[in-house]
Scaffold this active site. Structure first.
Site, PDB file in Angstrom:
ATOM      1  N   ASN A  11       0.422  -0.724   0.116  1.00 24.19           N
ATOM      2  CA  ASN A  11      -0.367  -0.044  -0.220  1.00 24.19           C
ATOM      3  C   ASN A  11       0.879   1.551   0.261  1.00 24.19           C
ATOM      4  OD1 ASN A  11      -1.665   2.049   0.596  1.00 24.19           O
ATOM      5  ND2 ASN A  11      -2.907   1.279   2.031  1.00 24.19           N
ATOM      6  N   LYS A  20       3.287   0.918   3.139  1.00 25.18           N
ATOM      7  CA  LYS A  20       2.969  -0.059   4.036  1.00 25.18           C
ATOM      8  C   LYS A  20       2.871  -1.817   3.493  1.00 25.18           C
ATOM      9  CE  LYS A  20      -0.266   2.812   6.596  1.00 25.18           C
ATOM     10  NZ  LYS A  20      -1.967   2.819   6.169  1.00 25.18           N
ATOM     11  N   ARG A  49      -2.879  -1.670  -3.419  1.00 27.70           N
ATOM     12  CA  ARG A  49      -3.686  -1.672  -3.611  1.00 27.70           C
ATOM     13  C   ARG A  49      -3.706  -0.159  -4.385  1.00 27.70           C
ATOM     14  NH1 ARG A  49      -5.702   1.872   1.915  1.00 27.70           N
ATOM     15  NH2 ARG A  49      -8.202   2.597   1.283  1.00 27.70           N
ATOM     16  N   HIS A 105     -12.921   2.155   0.528  1.00 31.18           N
ATOM     17  CA  HIS A 105     -13.539   1.004   1.271  1.00 31.18           C
ATOM     18  C   HIS A 105     -13.515  -0.283   0.599  1.00 31.18           C
ATOM     19  CE1 HIS A 105     -12.678   5.001   4.341  1.00 31.18           C
ATOM     20  NE2 HIS A 105     -12.187   4.275   3.951  1.00 31.18           N
ATOM     21  N   GLY A 143     -10.956   7.302   7.604  1.00 29.84           N
ATOM     22  CA  GLY A 143     -11.470   7.493   6.345  1.00 29.84           C
ATOM     23  C   GLY A 143     -12.591   6.405   7.428  1.00 29.84           C
ATOM     24  N   ARG A 181     -11.966  14.822   7.534  1.00 35.32           N
ATOM     25  CA  ARG A 181     -12.825  15.687   6.648  1.00 35.32           C
ATOM     26  C   ARG A 181     -14.501  15.725   6.978  1.00 35.32           C
ATOM     27  NH1 ARG A 181     -11.272  10.277   3.851  1.00 35.32           N
ATOM     28  NH2 ARG A 181      -9.351   9.361   4.113  1.00 35.32           N
ATOM     29  N   ASP A 214      -7.973  12.908  16.264  1.00 38.54           N
ATOM     30  CA  ASP A 214      -8.238  11.257  16.497  1.00 38.54           C
ATOM     31  C   ASP A 214      -9.268  11.098  16.726  1.00 38.54           C
ATOM     32  OD1 ASP A 214      -7.234   9.379  18.188  1.00 38.54           O
ATOM     33  OD2 ASP A 214      -5.659   8.831  17.013  1.00 38.54           O
ATOM     34  N   ILE A 219     -12.147   2.875  14.530  1.00 41.11           N
ATOM     35  CA  ILE A 219     -13.030   3.767  15.811  1.00 41.11           C
ATOM     36  C   ILE A 219     -14.121   1.581  15.371  1.00 41.11           C
ATOM     37  CG2 ILE A 219     -14.828   4.588  16.248  1.00 41.11           C
ATOM     38  CD1 ILE A 219     -13.165   7.518  14.303  1.00 41.11           C
ATOM     39  N   GLU A 277      -7.982  -5.496   5.051  1.00 44.07           N
ATOM     40  CA  GLU A 277      -7.842  -5.818   3.410  1.00 44.07           C
ATOM     41  C   GLU A 277      -6.310  -6.268   2.777  1.00 44.07           C
ATOM     42  OE1 GLU A 277      -7.869  -1.487   4.961  1.00 44.07           O
ATOM     43  OE2 GLU A 277      -9.446  -0.960   2.553  1.00 44.07           O
TER      44      GLU A 277
HETATM   45  P1  AMP Z   1      -8.358   3.337  10.795  1.00 43.42           P
HETATM   46  O1  AMP Z   1      -8.222   4.397  10.072  1.00 43.42           O
HETATM   47  O2  AMP Z   1      -8.323   2.224  10.924  1.00 43.42           O
HETATM   48  O3  AMP Z   1      -6.270   3.085  10.877  1.00 43.42           O
HETATM   49  O4  AMP Z   1      -8.520   4.181  12.145  1.00 43.42           O
HETATM   50  C1  AMP Z   1      -8.223   5.749  12.961  1.00 43.42           C
HETATM   51  C2  AMP Z   1      -8.889   5.891  13.748  1.00 43.42           C
HETATM   52  O5  AMP Z   1      -9.009   4.368  15.220  1.00 43.42           O
HETATM   53  C3  AMP Z   1      -8.911   6.823  15.127  1.00 43.42           C
HETATM   54  O6  AMP Z   1      -9.850   7.473  15.520  1.00 43.42           O
HETATM   55  C4  AMP Z   1      -8.429   5.746  15.986  1.00 43.42           C
HETATM   56  O7  AMP Z   1      -8.572   6.945  17.009  1.00 43.42           O
HETATM   57  C5  AMP Z   1      -9.436   4.512  16.885  1.00 43.42           C
HETATM   58  N1  AMP Z   1      -9.420   3.672  17.478  1.00 43.42           N
HETATM   59  C6  AMP Z   1      -7.305   3.117  17.315  1.00 43.42           C
HETATM   60  N2  AMP Z   1      -7.920   2.688  17.791  1.00 43.42           N
HETATM   61  C7  AMP Z   1      -8.390   2.365  18.914  1.00 43.42           C
HETATM   62  C8  AMP Z   1      -8.662   1.610  20.212  1.00 43.42           C
HETATM   63  N3  AMP Z   1      -8.305   1.147  20.973  1.00 43.42           N
HETATM   64  N4  AMP Z   1     -10.150   2.729  20.620  1.00 43.42           N
HETATM   65  C9  AMP Z   1     -11.237   3.835  21.105  1.00 43.42           C
HETATM   66  N5  AMP Z   1     -10.567   4.295  19.010  1.00 43.42           N
HETATM   67  C10 AMP Z   1      -9.296   4.193  18.155  1.00 43.42           C
END
Ligand code: AMP
Length: 397
Positions: free
Chosen positions: A7, A14, A91, A180, A212, A241, A283, A332, A384
């Site tokens: 990726n 990645k 990807r 996605h 996202g 976003r 975050d 999330i 993915e």
């Molecule tokens: P991703 O783009 O799928 O990597 O997700 C990133 C989002 O997931 C960020 O907003 C993180 O705060 C949230 N996230 C990742 N780990 C946790 C966790 N253990 N508890 C709550 N939110 C999380």
């Protein structure tokens, strides 16, 4: 048979090396800060061993060389020779209307990926760079592209067309594409397997909630509608976003703040969402902490996010005339226990219920609805990379 999944982003690569005999991950890693100070590679092996290499990585070519050297390293490597990598799966974010499934890469495919860069200027050029570097450095391996937009090519015309003058679709292919797709498809298929039902007989809503975020109505195994559009900006409130807004806001703010189209685009993609509403962070963990400390705007960001997820679930239930299963995935979706509970509790009129004990789970495939719930609700960790590796294996035979 070993497949390397790549990726490639604008400043990162990645990767995962997957043994397709048993689909085990031999190594996974990340090269980041390519071309900027502090560049590094970090790699994790199947036994949990992690290490980091800090060195100057001026471009993707050097980054990929470092990946190969690390994978074949005498001490820390997992393969003896680069030729053990039979194929590389890439990807690619935007496949436009050209690709509704993964393909083996040739010059024509590369030309089309480049053409689609008009629609995804941040992603497609970086994806293409990764492909070209791998073609040079892993030249014996077949290269395959898997597109984030491909799964959504099944959307019917009345779903993907915007109500703008039709000529903009004809001239520029302005329409809903959705993203996605690999993740939505994967989690929907996993749920069908778990329910021991043919996916053709199921109406599933998949919520990919990460930095996202997008929601898809998967009707009979096909994407009927999805919340992202021409670009990954439309739909839910995201980390940075804005998602759905009244389009008239765009010229209004541009005029008031004297912004160029690029500056406005940047504002909506990078300064909005959780970050823009709360002023705290993009975050969700920081937002939750700030809200717990009494920050009202952080709480507003959470409430807006949950409300819009709920609204889309309702809309897609109507679009499919029913719902059998609801799925939460990505950072999330897999981790935010309270948010899942709030969303499900406010949708009980649809027959969606959540079991508080079962819902006390992070990142594990779990049915979080009680057995009597008419709609089955699941947490499904997305994967993915595995989808890309499987498609790659299938294509090269
Ligand atoms: P991703 O783009 O799928 O990597 O997700 C990133 C989002 O997931 C960020 O907003 C993180 O705060 C949230 N996230 C990742 N780990 C946790 C966790 N253990 N508890 C709550 N939110 C999380």
């Amino acid at each position: 048979m070993k497949v390397l999944v790549i990726n490639s982003g604008s400043s990162s690569i990645k990767y995962q090396l997957i043994n397709m005999e048993d689909e085990s991950v031999l190594a996974l890693g990340l090269v980041e800060r390519i071309g900027i100070e502090g560049s590094r590679l970090e790699q994790e092996l199947a036994n949990g061993e992690e290490f980091e290499i800090k060195k100057d990585i001026p471009d993707h070519s050097i980054g990929m060389e470092l990946v190969i050297n690390t994978l074949t390293d005498e001490d820390k490597g997992v393969i003896g020779d680069i030729n053990e990598i039979v194929a590389v799966g890439h990807r690619v974010v935007h496949g436009g209307e050209y690709f509704d499934k993964s393909v083996i890469i040739d010059n024509d495919v590369k030309k089309k990926i480049e053409e689609c860069a008009k629609l995804a200027p941040l992603h497609n050029p970086a994806n293409l760079m990764g492909i070209e570097v791998c073609e040079r450095l892993i030249s014996n391996a077949k290269q395959v592209a898997t597109f984030d937009s491909a799964f959504h090519q099944s959307m019917p015309q009345e779903v993907y067309t915007y109500a703008l003058p039709y000529e903009f679709y004809e001239k520029y292919r302005v329409r809903r594409y959705g993203f996605h797709g690999t993740s939505h498809q994967f989690v929907a298929q996993e749920v069908a397997k778990k329910l021991d039902k043919d996916i053709k007989d199921l109406k599933i809503i998949t919520c990919h909630l990460g930095n996202g975020a997008s929601i898809t109505a998967v009707d009979g195994g096909e994407s009927l509608d999805t919340s992202m559009g021409l670009t990954p900006l439309e739909g839910l409130v995201m980390g940075t976003r804005c998602g759905d807004i009244d389009p008239a806001i765009v010229p209004f703010i541009m005029e008031k703040e004297d912004l160029s189209p690029e500056e406005m685009d940047y504002l909506m993609n990078n300064k909005s969402g959780f970050l823009g509403i709360s002023g705290v962070s993009s975050d969700s963990r920081d937002i939750e902490d700030a809200a717990a400390d009494g920050n009202e705007r952080a709480q507003l960001a959470i409430d807006m996010f949950a409300y819009r997820v709920k609204k889309y679930i309702g809309a897609y239930t109507a679009a499919m005339n029913g719902i059998d299963a609801l799925v939460f995935t990505a950072g999330i979706g897999e981790n935010a226990i309270g948010l899942r509970e709030d969303i499900c509790n406010s949708l009980d009129f649809l027959g969606i219920k959540v079991d508080v004990q079962r819902n006390d789970v992070r990142g594990k495939f779990t049915q979080i609805s009680p057995d009597e719930s008419r709609v089955k609700v699941f947490v499904v960790p997305t994967n993915e990379e595995l989808v890309i590796a499987r498609d790659t294996k299938d294509l090269i035979g």
